[in-house]
Design an enzyme around this catalytic site. Structure first.
Site, PDB file in Angstrom:
ATOM      1  N   CYS A 129     -45.526  -5.254  15.140  1.00  0.00           N
ATOM      2  CA  CYS A 129     -45.693  -4.065  14.313  1.00  0.00           C
ATOM      3  C   CYS A 129     -47.145  -3.732  14.017  1.00  0.00           C
ATOM      4  CB  CYS A 129     -44.951  -4.251  12.994  1.00  0.00           C
ATOM      5  SG  CYS A 129     -45.532  -5.679  12.068  1.00  0.00           S
ATOM      6  N   CYS A 187     -45.093   1.901  10.445  1.00  0.00           N
ATOM      7  CA  CYS A 187     -45.579   0.523  10.279  1.00  0.00           C
ATOM      8  C   CYS A 187     -47.007   0.521   9.725  1.00  0.00           C
ATOM      9  CB  CYS A 187     -45.536  -0.233  11.606  1.00  0.00           C
ATOM     10  SG  CYS A 187     -43.902  -0.832  12.088  1.00  0.00           S
ATOM     11  N   CYS A 226     -37.777  -4.925   8.400  1.00  0.00           N
ATOM     12  CA  CYS A 226     -37.188  -3.831   7.628  1.00  0.00           C
ATOM     13  C   CYS A 226     -35.741  -3.605   8.084  1.00  0.00           C
ATOM     14  CB  CYS A 226     -37.999  -2.563   7.833  1.00  0.00           C
ATOM     15  SG  CYS A 226     -39.645  -2.619   7.102  1.00  0.00           S
ATOM     16  N   CYS A 233     -34.815  -1.304  11.034  1.00  0.00           N
ATOM     17  CA  CYS A 233     -35.480  -1.644  12.301  1.00  0.00           C
ATOM     18  C   CYS A 233     -35.149  -3.050  12.773  1.00  0.00           C
ATOM     19  CB  CYS A 233     -36.997  -1.500  12.153  1.00  0.00           C
ATOM     20  SG  CYS A 233     -37.505   0.154  11.674  1.00  0.00           S
TER      21      CYS A 233
HETATM   22  S1  SF4 Z   1     -40.359  -1.921  10.565  1.00  0.00           S
HETATM   23 FE1  SF4 Z   1     -39.447   0.148  10.569  1.00  0.00          FE
HETATM   24  S2  SF4 Z   1     -39.194   0.794   8.420  1.00  0.00           S
HETATM   25 FE2  SF4 Z   1     -40.531  -1.041   8.499  1.00  0.00          FE
HETATM   26  S3  SF4 Z   1     -42.584  -0.225   8.455  1.00  0.00           S
HETATM   27 FE3  SF4 Z   1     -42.069  -0.497  10.644  1.00  0.00          FE
HETATM   28  S4  SF4 Z   1     -41.104   1.427  11.327  1.00  0.00           S
HETATM   29 FE4  SF4 Z   1     -41.214   1.479   9.068  1.00  0.00          FE
END
Ligand code: SF4
Length: 248
Positions: free
Chosen positions: A231, A121, A204, A207
């Site tokens: 995040c 993230c 995403c 996720c």
């Molecule tokens: S949501 Fe998942 S894929 Fe997106 S930046 Fe965060 S950890 Fe990475």
């Protein structure tokens, strides 16, 4: 325009459109809107496009393309690009940081530990956000109080200590999900097809998963983790500022 005293109080009871008008008059292009293409952000994009003057003083719009978004989100991004005249600046992760991240942890490192998830993230979202906000005096986001317990104290206007104290503007802070859907319907705003498939909150692809009716709207984000579902873009920094000239 001169800064007004106690702007937090001034906007507390204003409508979303009035708050955007206020932000435009106070900051112009020194304010920027972080558009993630969620339904709330599509509402704000629609409002901004309706009020845009195209004189270089409009609130700027950017999006963080993490590289791991759903195909449906990219479809909506394309649709928004074609529908709205307002430019949407795409901010991508730093190539070197991304190469190191994936080389060291693999493309799906986020499932292996909270530490690795946060590292991903940081590279794909948090660091690009810092770049996108460089030089900005205010940023506009689509947070709503009833999205989660963590967001229940979101103010319409606050200082964002996680971003150097610039103003954070949440015009939809007191909107319900039904308010969002009502605006979408009335103004024919395109939204992500995934919302109709059980995805109230879309991040995403690897996720995010669908949630059942009645579940916490953000419980589909990082579902394998327990605790707060954020995040790093919106840490709990929503406390009211004590004073308020509209500069930073
Ligand atoms: S949501 Fe998942 S894929 Fe997106 S930046 Fe965060 S950890 Fe990475």
């Amino acid at each position: 325009m001169n800064p007004i005293a106690n702007p937090e109080q001034a906007v507390a009871h204003q409508s979303a459109e009035e708050i955007l008008d206020w932000a435009r008059s106070q900051f112009g292009s020194r304010a920027t809107f972080a558009c993630s293409f969620g339904a709330e952000d599509m509402v704000l994009l629609d409002m901004l496009s309706r009020a845009a003057r195209g004189d270089g003083q409009d609130i700027r719009v950017f999006t963080l393309d993490t590289g791991r978004l759903f195909p449906e989100t990219y479809d909506l991004m394309q649709e928004a690009h074609e529908k709205y005249a307002i430019p949407i600046h795409v901010v991508a992760p730093d190539t070197k940081e991304l190469e190191e991240l994936i080389s060291n942890g693999g493309p799906n490192l986020f499932y292996s530990s909270v530490e690795n998830r946060k590292a991903c993230c940081n590279v794909r979202k948090v660091h690009p956000l810092s770049r996108a906000l460089t030089g900005a005096e205010a940023w506009v986001v689509g947070l709503r109080r009833d999205q989660s317990a963590e967001r229940s104290t979101v103010e319409k206007l606050s200082r964002d200590s996680s971003q150097g104290g610039i103003w954070k503007i949440c015009p939809l802070a007191d909107w319900s999900w039904n308010d969002v859907l009502r605006y979408v319907k009335e103004h024919d705003v395109p939204i992500n097809r995934l919302h109709a498939q059980g995805f109230p909150s879309i991040g995403c692809a690897p996720c995010t998963r669908a949630v059942k009716p009645g579940e916490d709207p953000r419980s589909g984000r990082w579902w394998w983790e327990t605790g707060a579902k954020e995040c790093g873009l919106h840490p709990a920094t929503h406390a009211r500022a004590a004073t308020g000239a509209a500069t930073h």
